[in-house]
Design a protein around this motif. Structure first.
Motif, PDB file in Angstrom:
ATOM      1  N   GLY A 200       0.677  -1.124   0.102  1.00  0.00           N
ATOM      2  CA  GLY A 200       0.028  -0.151  -0.036  1.00  0.00           C
ATOM      3  C   GLY A 200       0.934   1.262   0.099  1.00  0.00           C
ATOM      4  N   ARG A 201       2.078   1.386   0.702  1.00  0.00           N
ATOM      5  CA  ARG A 201       2.806   2.328   0.677  1.00  0.00           C
ATOM      6  C   ARG A 201       3.609   2.468  -0.713  1.00  0.00           C
ATOM      7  NH1 ARG A 201       6.307   3.187   6.372  1.00  0.00           N
ATOM      8  NH2 ARG A 201       4.375   4.014   7.556  1.00  0.00           N
ATOM      9  N   ALA A 202       3.698   1.417  -1.251  1.00  0.00           N
ATOM     10  CA  ALA A 202       4.415   1.566  -2.637  1.00  0.00           C
ATOM     11  C   ALA A 202       3.337   2.173  -3.638  1.00  0.00           C
ATOM     12  CB  ALA A 202       4.651   0.103  -3.164  1.00  0.00           C
ATOM     13  N   VAL A 203       1.980   1.707  -3.351  1.00  0.00           N
ATOM     14  CA  VAL A 203       0.904   2.519  -4.144  1.00  0.00           C
ATOM     15  C   VAL A 203       0.776   3.695  -4.067  1.00  0.00           C
ATOM     16  CG1 VAL A 203      -1.705   2.101  -4.715  1.00  0.00           C
ATOM     17  CG2 VAL A 203      -0.192   0.201  -4.591  1.00  0.00           C
ATOM     18  N   ALA A 204       0.731   4.109  -2.886  1.00  0.00           N
ATOM     19  CA  ALA A 204       0.672   5.412  -2.415  1.00  0.00           C
ATOM     20  C   ALA A 204       1.916   6.474  -3.146  1.00  0.00           C
ATOM     21  CB  ALA A 204       0.795   5.770  -1.138  1.00  0.00           C
ATOM     22  N   ALA A 205       3.175   5.743  -2.910  1.00  0.00           N
ATOM     23  CA  ALA A 205       4.297   6.504  -3.596  1.00  0.00           C
ATOM     24  C   ALA A 205       4.100   6.815  -5.120  1.00  0.00           C
ATOM     25  CB  ALA A 205       5.386   5.791  -3.354  1.00  0.00           C
ATOM     26  N   GLY A 206       3.497   5.594  -5.717  1.00  0.00           N
ATOM     27  CA  GLY A 206       3.345   5.570  -7.185  1.00  0.00           C
ATOM     28  C   GLY A 206       2.279   6.578  -7.585  1.00  0.00           C
ATOM     29  N   THR A 207       1.094   6.511  -6.752  1.00  0.00           N
ATOM     30  CA  THR A 207       0.174   7.723  -7.144  1.00  0.00           C
ATOM     31  C   THR A 207       0.640   9.076  -7.136  1.00  0.00           C
ATOM     32  OG1 THR A 207      -1.296   6.259  -5.928  1.00  0.00           O
ATOM     33  CG2 THR A 207      -1.941   8.359  -6.184  1.00  0.00           C
ATOM     34  N   ALA A 208       1.569   9.332  -6.405  1.00  0.00           N
ATOM     35  CA  ALA A 208       2.215  10.557  -6.014  1.00  0.00           C
ATOM     36  C   ALA A 208       2.975  10.828  -7.396  1.00  0.00           C
ATOM     37  CB  ALA A 208       2.932  11.125  -4.901  1.00  0.00           C
ATOM     38  N   VAL A 209       4.000   9.932  -7.636  1.00  0.00           N
ATOM     39  CA  VAL A 209       4.701  10.280  -8.852  1.00  0.00           C
ATOM     40  C   VAL A 209       3.878  10.147 -10.187  1.00  0.00           C
ATOM     41  CG1 VAL A 209       6.447   9.005 -10.476  1.00  0.00           C
ATOM     42  CG2 VAL A 209       6.769   8.892  -7.852  1.00  0.00           C
ATOM     43  N   LEU A 210       2.670   9.645 -10.278  1.00  0.00           N
ATOM     44  CA  LEU A 210       2.022   9.545 -11.289  1.00  0.00           C
ATOM     45  C   LEU A 210       1.076  10.858 -11.552  1.00  0.00           C
ATOM     46  CD1 LEU A 210       0.516   8.115 -13.795  1.00  0.00           C
ATOM     47  CD2 LEU A 210      -1.235   7.255 -12.392  1.00  0.00           C
ATOM     48  N   VAL A 211       0.833  11.446 -10.451  1.00  0.00           N
ATOM     49  CA  VAL A 211       0.112  12.913 -10.302  1.00  0.00           C
ATOM     50  C   VAL A 211       1.004  13.879 -11.021  1.00  0.00           C
ATOM     51  CG1 VAL A 211      -0.602  14.660  -8.971  1.00  0.00           C
ATOM     52  CG2 VAL A 211      -1.269  12.109  -8.616  1.00  0.00           C
ATOM     53  N   ILE A 212       2.392  13.931 -10.548  1.00  0.00           N
ATOM     54  CA  ILE A 212       3.444  14.861 -10.851  1.00  0.00           C
ATOM     55  C   ILE A 212       3.676  14.628 -12.555  1.00  0.00           C
ATOM     56  CG2 ILE A 212       5.757  15.462 -10.763  1.00  0.00           C
ATOM     57  CD1 ILE A 212       5.648  14.458  -7.805  1.00  0.00           C
ATOM     58  N   LEU A 213       3.673  13.482 -13.101  1.00  0.00           N
ATOM     59  CA  LEU A 213       3.866  13.237 -14.396  1.00  0.00           C
ATOM     60  C   LEU A 213       2.794  13.608 -15.304  1.00  0.00           C
ATOM     61  CD1 LEU A 213       5.394   9.464 -14.494  1.00  0.00           C
ATOM     62  CD2 LEU A 213       6.741  11.780 -14.742  1.00  0.00           C
ATOM     63  N   LEU A 214       1.571  13.470 -14.844  1.00  0.00           N
ATOM     64  CA  LEU A 214       0.423  13.898 -15.633  1.00  0.00           C
ATOM     65  C   LEU A 214       0.237  15.359 -15.612  1.00  0.00           C
ATOM     66  CD1 LEU A 214      -2.454  11.286 -14.181  1.00  0.00           C
ATOM     67  CD2 LEU A 214      -1.216  11.179 -16.408  1.00  0.00           C
ATOM     68  N   VAL A 215       0.760  15.977 -14.644  1.00  0.00           N
ATOM     69  CA  VAL A 215       0.797  17.653 -14.397  1.00  0.00           C
ATOM     70  C   VAL A 215       1.633  17.964 -15.348  1.00  0.00           C
ATOM     71  CG1 VAL A 215       1.051  19.505 -12.987  1.00  0.00           C
ATOM     72  CG2 VAL A 215      -0.065  17.756 -12.134  1.00  0.00           C
ATOM     73  N   LEU A 216       2.854  17.475 -15.226  1.00  0.00           N
ATOM     74  CA  LEU A 216       3.980  17.755 -16.250  1.00  0.00           C
ATOM     75  C   LEU A 216       3.845  17.698 -17.654  1.00  0.00           C
ATOM     76  CD1 LEU A 216       7.083  16.489 -14.301  1.00  0.00           C
ATOM     77  CD2 LEU A 216       6.298  18.914 -14.340  1.00  0.00           C
ATOM     78  N   ASN A 217       3.092  16.743 -18.039  1.00  0.00           N
ATOM     79  CA  ASN A 217       2.694  16.491 -19.611  1.00  0.00           C
ATOM     80  C   ASN A 217       1.371  17.333 -19.636  1.00  0.00           C
ATOM     81  OD1 ASN A 217       4.554  14.396 -20.801  1.00  0.00           O
ATOM     82  ND2 ASN A 217       4.253  13.810 -18.530  1.00  0.00           N
ATOM     83  N   GLY A 218       0.724  17.964 -18.985  1.00  0.00           N
ATOM     84  CA  GLY A 218      -0.405  18.926 -18.941  1.00  0.00           C
ATOM     85  C   GLY A 218      -1.798  17.998 -19.404  1.00  0.00           C
ATOM     86  N   ILE A 219      -1.740  16.747 -18.648  1.00  0.00           N
ATOM     87  CA  ILE A 219      -2.943  15.773 -18.755  1.00  0.00           C
ATOM     88  C   ILE A 219      -3.842  16.103 -17.756  1.00  0.00           C
ATOM     89  CG2 ILE A 219      -3.638  13.367 -18.708  1.00  0.00           C
ATOM     90  CD1 ILE A 219      -1.037  12.639 -19.898  1.00  0.00           C
ATOM     91  N   LEU A 220      -3.365  16.256 -16.669  1.00  0.00           N
ATOM     92  CA  LEU A 220      -4.374  16.681 -15.160  1.00  0.00           C
ATOM     93  C   LEU A 220      -4.101  18.202 -15.007  1.00  0.00           C
ATOM     94  CD1 LEU A 220      -5.456  15.167 -12.809  1.00  0.00           C
ATOM     95  CD2 LEU A 220      -3.416  15.269 -11.610  1.00  0.00           C
ATOM     96  N   ALA A 221      -5.315  18.661 -14.658  1.00  0.00           N
ATOM     97  CA  ALA A 221      -5.351  20.241 -14.397  1.00  0.00           C
ATOM     98  C   ALA A 221      -4.655  20.582 -12.969  1.00  0.00           C
ATOM     99  CB  ALA A 221      -6.961  20.671 -14.315  1.00  0.00           C
ATOM    100  N   PRO A 222      -4.184  21.642 -12.966  1.00  0.00           N
ATOM    101  CA  PRO A 222      -3.444  21.976 -11.737  1.00  0.00           C
ATOM    102  C   PRO A 222      -4.187  21.884 -10.560  1.00  0.00           C
ATOM    103  CG  PRO A 222      -2.503  23.364 -13.631  1.00  0.00           C
ATOM    104  CD  PRO A 222      -3.660  22.526 -13.857  1.00  0.00           C
ATOM    105  N   LEU A 223      -5.731  22.544 -10.880  1.00  0.00           N
ATOM    106  CA  LEU A 223      -6.584  22.565  -9.687  1.00  0.00           C
ATOM    107  C   LEU A 223      -6.888  21.331  -9.033  1.00  0.00           C
ATOM    108  CD1 LEU A 223      -8.515  24.336  -8.319  1.00  0.00           C
ATOM    109  CD2 LEU A 223     -10.252  23.905  -9.873  1.00  0.00           C
TER     110      LEU A 223
END
Length: 388
Positions: A200-223
């Motif tokens: 579960g901790r690995a999933v949490a860390a992976g979620t945080a990394v995925l959020v950052i990557l989605l933002v950097l690639n303009g897929i996820l809105a900053p809001l």
């Protein structure tokens, strides 16, 4: 979505505003849900208004309707857990809808890996069925219409909820399913919980990394970033709590009230507090509990260590022990031969700082919750100071 078993400190805690019962299960609405409702109403309202050419008020009204539909989907997901748990004799204390979705609070863990697996998968199964139904509705309805958009968003949200919750890490439903599998393989629930907690901790860390990557690639809105990062943090904390519970539960067999209970040092009613403490020191029993007795030597009350410590030293010769004592009748009791599991059930049912330990009708000692905590989590509590 999560399932939680009751902790010692939660029995009197109100998880939110009570809004009624569904199939006999209490339903609560956490104040944090208002933030989620506002956020989705604005974001989806603007999206729907732009896509359908509606005025802002009409768009926000549609956004609010989507919030209501989404809450209904979350509620059905949690009811899947709750009704399945109840089917197998597990009490359900309530369902709470909150910022990150919701959780079902149960009064105990599943009795077997099979039941744990079925209860865990019931919620995602409901979400998957809702996702398939909403997808079918999306395909059947005319494109670029209000009903089509609502059906599409419900399909996406339910599919995401079902898939995300099946990730194999606690506190997600997939983590509980993994725990059930490891439990069945090792015959040790605690090993299953700890393994699923670390994943579960690995999933949490992976979620945080995925959020950052989605933002950097303009897929996820900053809001949406703060909410998604909050999800990752919540997963990390939930996984850590699961690991801690597994380690604590593994030590339950070490609980022996005959050794853990502090002995009584009787002092007659009316004895000055300073004199009672002097007698305890002279007896070489600094951990003994001062028991206030009647003229026949029967214990009536025990001195509250926190209340005694709060009395200034200069007042102790003039203050009777009775003034800082708690009646035995007002304290929870435990038989001295109670095993570790039953001791923890008593603590959960009757949270407190002291427990009277009895052998038949005789009081043989007093259990301090601090001593129990020290036994169960020696590293966590080694640097803490407790009132004795």
């Amino acid at each position: 979505m999560q399932q939680r078993t009751e902790s010692p400190r939660r029995r009197d805690h109100r998880p939110g505003l009570s809004v009624g019962r569904v199939f006999g299960v209490p339903l609560y609405l956490n104040a944090s849900m208002l933030l989620l409702a506002l956020l989705i109403t604005i974001l989806y309202g603007e999206f729907a208004g732009h896509r359908l050419g509606l005025s802002p008020p009409a768009g926000y009204l549609i956004g609010f309707g989507f919030v209501v539909s989404l809450l209904g989907s979350v509620l059905l997901h949690e009811l899947g857990h709750a009704l399945t748990a109840r089917r197998y004799g597990i009490g359900v204390r309530g369902i709470t809808l909150e910022l990150l979705g919701g959780y079902t609070e149960m009064d105990r863990d599943a009795p077997s890996p099979r039941v744990d697996l079925l209860v865990s998968l019931a919620g995602p199964a409901v979400s998957a069925v809702l996702g398939v139904a909403a997808t079918a509705a999306t395909l059947a309805l005319p494109d670029r219409t209000l009903l089509n958009q609502l059906a599409f968003q419900l399909a996406v949200s339910n599919v995401i909820v079902a898939v995300f919750n099946l990730l194999p890490g606690l506190p997600l439903d997939g983590g509980r399913a993994l725990r059930a599998a490891v439990w069945a393989a090792t015959r040790d629930r605690h090993v299953g919980t700890e393994v699923a907690g670390w994943i579960g901790r690995a999933v949490a860390a992976g979620t945080a990394v995925l959020v950052i990557l989605l933002v950097l690639n303009g897929i996820l809105a900053p809001l949406a970033v703060p909410l998604m990062l909050l999800v990752a943090v919540t997963l990390w904390r939930g996984a850590g709590q699961s690991i801690r519970i597994a380690r604590v539960s593994r030590r339950f067999p070490l609980i022996d009230l005959a050794r853990l209970a502090r002995p009584l040092l009787p002092v007659p009613t009316g004895t000055p507090l300073a004199e009672a403490q002097r007698r305890r020191d002279a007896a070489g029993q600094p951990q003994a509990v001062l028991a206030v007795t009647d003229s026949a030597g029967r214990p009536l009350a025990v001195v509250d260590p926190a209340a005694a410590a709060a009395v200034p030293v200069e007042r102790r010769p003039w203050l009777a022990v009775d003034a800082v004592a708690r009646s035995l009748a007002g304290l929870p009791t435990m038989p001295v031969d109670l095993d570790g599991e039953r001791v923890m059930e008593t603590v959960q049912t009757h949270p407190g700082a002291q427990y009277v330990v009895t052998a038949g009708e005789n009081v043989v000692g007093v259990l301090h919750i601090a001593d129990l905590a020290q036994l169960l989590e020696p590293r966590r509590n080694s640097n803490r100071k407790w009132n004795t």
